[in-house]
Design a protein around this motif. Sequence first.
Motif, PDB file in Angstrom:
ATOM      1  N   THR A   1       0.773  -1.203  -0.035  1.00  0.00           N
ATOM      2  CA  THR A   1       0.067   0.098  -0.006  1.00  0.00           C
ATOM      3  C   THR A   1       0.888   1.259  -0.118  1.00  0.00           C
ATOM      4  O   THR A   1       1.994   1.100   0.365  1.00  0.00           O
ATOM      5  N   GLU A   2       0.177   2.417  -0.405  1.00  0.00           N
ATOM      6  CA  GLU A   2       0.969   3.378  -0.349  1.00  0.00           C
ATOM      7  C   GLU A   2       0.914   4.255   0.922  1.00  0.00           C
ATOM      8  O   GLU A   2      -0.082   4.171   1.674  1.00  0.00           O
TER       9      GLU A   2
ATOM     10  N   ASP B   1       1.864   7.843   3.479  1.00  0.00           N
ATOM     11  CA  ASP B   1       2.784   9.126   3.431  1.00  0.00           C
ATOM     12  C   ASP B   1       3.500   9.046   4.874  1.00  0.00           C
ATOM     13  O   ASP B   1       3.326   8.752   5.858  1.00  0.00           O
TER      14      ASP B   1
ATOM     15  N   GLN C   1      -2.267   5.774   2.930  1.00  0.00           N
ATOM     16  CA  GLN C   1      -3.215   6.550   2.057  1.00  0.00           C
ATOM     17  C   GLN C   1      -4.534   6.092   1.924  1.00  0.00           C
ATOM     18  O   GLN C   1      -5.426   6.911   1.570  1.00  0.00           O
TER      19      GLN C   1
END
Length: 70
Positions: free
Chosen positions: A25-26, A28, A45
């Motif tokens: 997963t992305e 931050d 995110q």
Amino acid sequence: MAAYSDWESLSADPDPEADLGYVGTEWDVIRTTQKEQSHLLFLPQDEQLLKQEAFVIADESAVVDIATHR
């Protein structure tokens, strides 16, 4: 629980998704300083993951970028 022979059959450099079942997963990354100590706050995110309290707070000195660290 996986048997030892299952682990032996994996490549020395397994593909995280195909071989191990991980789905990336992305995230931050937010850098913060409190009381003269630097920390990194990792937030997904995907809002659903955040609602499930999926986050990481780490001392900056404990984090290594594995893409560049050898």
